[in-house]
Design a protein around this motif. Sequence first.
Motif, mmCIF file in Angstrom:
data_model
loop_
_atom_site.group_PDB
_atom_site.id
_atom_site.type_symbol
_atom_site.label_atom_id
_atom_site.label_comp_id
_atom_site.label_asym_id
_atom_site.label_seq_id
_atom_site.Cartn_x
_atom_site.Cartn_y
_atom_site.Cartn_z
ATOM 1 N N TYR A 66 0.830 -1.209 0.000
ATOM 2 C CA TYR A 66 0.000 0.000 0.000
ATOM 3 C C TYR A 66 0.868 1.265 0.000
ATOM 4 O O TYR A 66 0.553 2.246 -0.677
ATOM 5 N N ARG A 67 1.976 1.235 0.741
ATOM 6 C CA ARG A 67 2.882 2.379 0.759
ATOM 7 C C ARG A 67 3.497 2.590 -0.632
ATOM 8 O O ARG A 67 3.612 3.714 -1.112
ATOM 9 N N SER A 68 3.864 1.491 -1.275
ATOM 10 C CA SER A 68 4.448 1.567 -2.615
ATOM 11 C C SER A 68 3.442 2.147 -3.609
ATOM 12 O O SER A 68 3.790 2.994 -4.446
ATOM 13 N N LYS A 69 2.207 1.698 -3.490
ATOM 14 C CA LYS A 69 1.162 2.193 -4.394
ATOM 15 C C LYS A 69 0.952 3.693 -4.209
ATOM 16 O O LYS A 69 0.814 4.436 -5.187
ATOM 17 N N ARG A 70 0.967 4.133 -2.964
ATOM 18 C CA ARG A 70 0.776 5.563 -2.681
ATOM 19 C C ARG A 70 1.948 6.391 -3.222
ATOM 20 O O ARG A 70 1.747 7.461 -3.805
ATOM 21 N N LEU A 71 3.165 5.881 -3.030
ATOM 22 C CA LEU A 71 4.331 6.581 -3.548
ATOM 23 C C LEU A 71 4.322 6.617 -5.068
ATOM 24 O O LEU A 71 4.718 7.610 -5.684
ATOM 25 N N ASN A 72 3.864 5.539 -5.688
ATOM 26 C CA ASN A 72 3.799 5.498 -7.139
ATOM 27 C C ASN A 72 2.820 6.545 -7.665
ATOM 28 O O ASN A 72 3.086 7.203 -8.687
ATOM 29 N N THR A 73 1.701 6.724 -6.965
ATOM 30 C CA THR A 73 0.735 7.750 -7.357
ATOM 31 C C THR A 73 1.362 9.145 -7.260
ATOM 32 O O THR A 73 1.236 9.971 -8.181
ATOM 33 N N GLY A 74 2.067 9.409 -6.159
ATOM 34 C CA GLY A 74 2.734 10.695 -6.006
ATOM 35 C C GLY A 74 3.807 10.918 -7.059
ATOM 36 O O GLY A 74 3.958 12.026 -7.585
ATOM 37 N N HIS A 75 4.552 9.862 -7.373
ATOM 38 C CA HIS A 75 5.574 9.899 -8.421
ATOM 39 C C HIS A 75 4.927 10.275 -9.758
ATOM 40 O O HIS A 75 5.424 11.137 -10.487
ATOM 41 N N MET A 76 3.796 9.647 -10.061
ATOM 42 C CA MET A 76 3.085 9.901 -11.313
ATOM 43 C C MET A 76 2.629 11.366 -11.405
ATOM 44 O O MET A 76 2.832 12.037 -12.429
ATOM 45 N N VAL A 77 2.022 11.867 -10.354
ATOM 46 C CA VAL A 77 1.499 13.237 -10.359
ATOM 47 C C VAL A 77 2.637 14.245 -10.514
ATOM 48 O O VAL A 77 2.556 15.188 -11.306
ATOM 49 N N GLU A 78 3.729 14.042 -9.766
ATOM 50 C CA GLU A 78 4.867 14.957 -9.834
ATOM 51 C C GLU A 78 5.518 14.918 -11.212
ATOM 52 O O GLU A 78 5.878 15.961 -11.780
ATOM 53 N N ALA A 79 5.666 13.705 -11.776
ATOM 54 C CA ALA A 79 6.278 13.576 -13.105
ATOM 55 C C ALA A 79 5.405 14.234 -14.166
ATOM 56 O O ALA A 79 5.912 14.851 -15.117
ATOM 57 N N ASP A 80 4.090 14.134 -14.009
ATOM 58 C CA ASP A 80 3.173 14.763 -14.965
ATOM 59 C C ASP A 80 3.288 16.292 -14.889
ATOM 60 O O ASP A 80 3.347 16.976 -15.913
ATOM 61 N N GLN A 81 3.365 16.827 -13.673
ATOM 62 C CA GLN A 81 3.431 18.281 -13.496
ATOM 63 C C GLN A 81 4.745 18.852 -14.046
ATOM 64 O O GLN A 81 4.782 19.983 -14.514
ATOM 65 N N ARG A 82 5.809 18.057 -14.009
ATOM 66 C CA ARG A 82 7.125 18.549 -14.415
ATOM 67 C C ARG A 82 7.530 18.072 -15.816
ATOM 68 O O ARG A 82 8.632 18.370 -16.276
ATOM 69 N N PHE A 83 6.627 17.376 -16.499
ATOM 70 C CA PHE A 83 6.953 16.813 -17.811
ATOM 71 C C PHE A 83 7.320 17.927 -18.808
ATOM 72 O O PHE A 83 6.644 18.947 -18.911
ATOM 73 N N GLY A 84 8.426 17.709 -19.521
ATOM 74 C CA GLY A 84 8.858 18.676 -20.520
ATOM 75 C C GLY A 84 9.624 19.863 -19.975
ATOM 76 O O GLY A 84 10.089 20.708 -20.743
ATOM 77 N N GLN A 85 9.770 19.951 -18.641
ATOM 78 C CA GLN A 85 10.495 21.055 -18.032
ATOM 79 C C GLN A 85 11.951 20.648 -17.756
ATOM 80 O O GLN A 85 12.316 19.480 -17.864
ATOM 81 N N ARG A 86 12.755 21.618 -17.382
ATOM 82 C CA ARG A 86 14.174 21.330 -17.133
ATOM 83 C C ARG A 86 14.366 20.387 -15.957
ATOM 84 O O ARG A 86 15.363 19.660 -15.889
ATOM 85 N N ASP A 87 13.422 20.413 -15.014
ATOM 86 C CA ASP A 87 13.529 19.530 -13.854
ATOM 87 C C ASP A 87 12.590 18.327 -13.973
ATOM 88 O O ASP A 87 12.118 17.789 -12.973
ATOM 89 N N ALA A 88 12.325 17.886 -15.212
ATOM 90 C CA ALA A 88 11.432 16.742 -15.445
ATOM 91 C C ALA A 88 11.957 15.507 -14.706
ATOM 92 O O ALA A 88 13.166 15.283 -14.613
ATOM 93 N N LEU A 89 11.024 14.713 -14.181
ATOM 94 C CA LEU A 89 11.395 13.506 -13.446
ATOM 95 C C LEU A 89 11.528 12.307 -14.382
ATOM 96 O O LEU A 89 10.791 12.172 -15.355
ATOM 97 N N GLY A 90 12.450 11.414 -14.048
ATOM 98 C CA GLY A 90 12.562 10.144 -14.750
ATOM 99 C C GLY A 90 11.432 9.216 -14.337
ATOM 100 O O GLY A 90 10.750 9.449 -13.327
ATOM 101 N N PRO A 91 11.226 8.128 -15.073
ATOM 102 C CA PRO A 91 10.087 7.254 -14.832
ATOM 103 C C PRO A 91 10.276 6.227 -13.726
ATOM 104 O O PRO A 91 9.344 5.494 -13.400
ATOM 105 N N HIS A 92 11.480 6.154 -13.149
ATOM 106 C CA HIS A 92 11.751 5.115 -12.156
ATOM 107 C C HIS A 92 12.282 5.712 -10.858
ATOM 108 O O HIS A 92 12.970 6.742 -10.869
ATOM 109 N N GLY A 93 11.971 5.066 -9.747
ATOM 110 C CA GLY A 93 12.509 5.455 -8.450
ATOM 111 C C GLY A 93 12.763 4.222 -7.607
ATOM 112 O O GLY A 93 12.247 3.137 -7.894
ATOM 113 N N VAL A 94 13.568 4.391 -6.576
ATOM 114 C CA VAL A 94 13.891 3.295 -5.655
ATOM 115 C C VAL A 94 13.377 3.639 -4.267
ATOM 116 O O VAL A 94 13.479 4.795 -3.821
ATOM 117 N N MET A 95 12.816 2.654 -3.578
ATOM 118 C CA MET A 95 12.283 2.835 -2.230
ATOM 119 C C MET A 95 13.046 1.936 -1.264
ATOM 120 O O MET A 95 13.338 0.783 -1.591
#
Length: 244
Positions: A17-46
């Motif tokens: 459940y924690r992983s799922k919640r973090l994945n949702t936050g990762h998705m939202v942040e990556a979407d907000q920063r997509f195409g910008q200089r500080d764009a996020l990569g698609p993978h993270g480590v927990m």
Amino acid sequence: MPVEARRWADLRKQVAYRSKRLNTGHMVEADQRFGQRDALGPHGVMLFFVSDAPAEPHGYQLHTAYRLWLASPESDDLPRLLADLAEVAAENAARSASAGRRWHPLGPDGSMVNGGDMSQPAGATYVGVGVTTLDSEQGRWHQVARTLREGLATGRHLSAFDLKGQCYALLTDGTALHVDRDPHARLGVDGIRCNKTLAPERITYYNPHEHLTEQGDDNTREVWRQLGALHHTLTAHLLAGRPA
């Protein structure tokens, strides 16, 4: 049912459940920063740790720290990312040992994380490592993210909250977990696959996910293999000398 078995089953669910919640936050942040200089990569480590918490139902509290990367060709290759991180962890541990110190992935020296529970109670114990990824059966993140902006052929526009994500996790008791985060899943379908039981009180004779890390396509198995190498490195260093 042994207390330890119930505790591990509960921990598997909490990690999922924690992983799922973090994945949702990762998705939202990556979407907000997509195409910008500080764009996020698609993978993270927990990284997962537990501390004693007698007031909690199973006597522990879960802590999760994570590392996200800025978008780059290197951060787009998940197996390579995991292999590089395992190598860096081993080097950090060896360097600290030669200087008479004990390295920890939360820092202060050679920190592996940049978010989450980076300050934890004294005595918190490492229990596993995981991956959050925005790649899914819907496609690679960069491809899907462009679709959000261009719209579908039907003229309908999707948002980040329509997109799937995935998580992988390995725990120190031999648990392997895969979470398919699907915002449109039917009620009651949690997307969790695990090689060990999530309900120790229920007698089951067959688990189709018993060999989870050997299932899936070549890329999926390689992710499991490299995550396993990182997990082995962290376990050997962080739990050395501790009772099993």
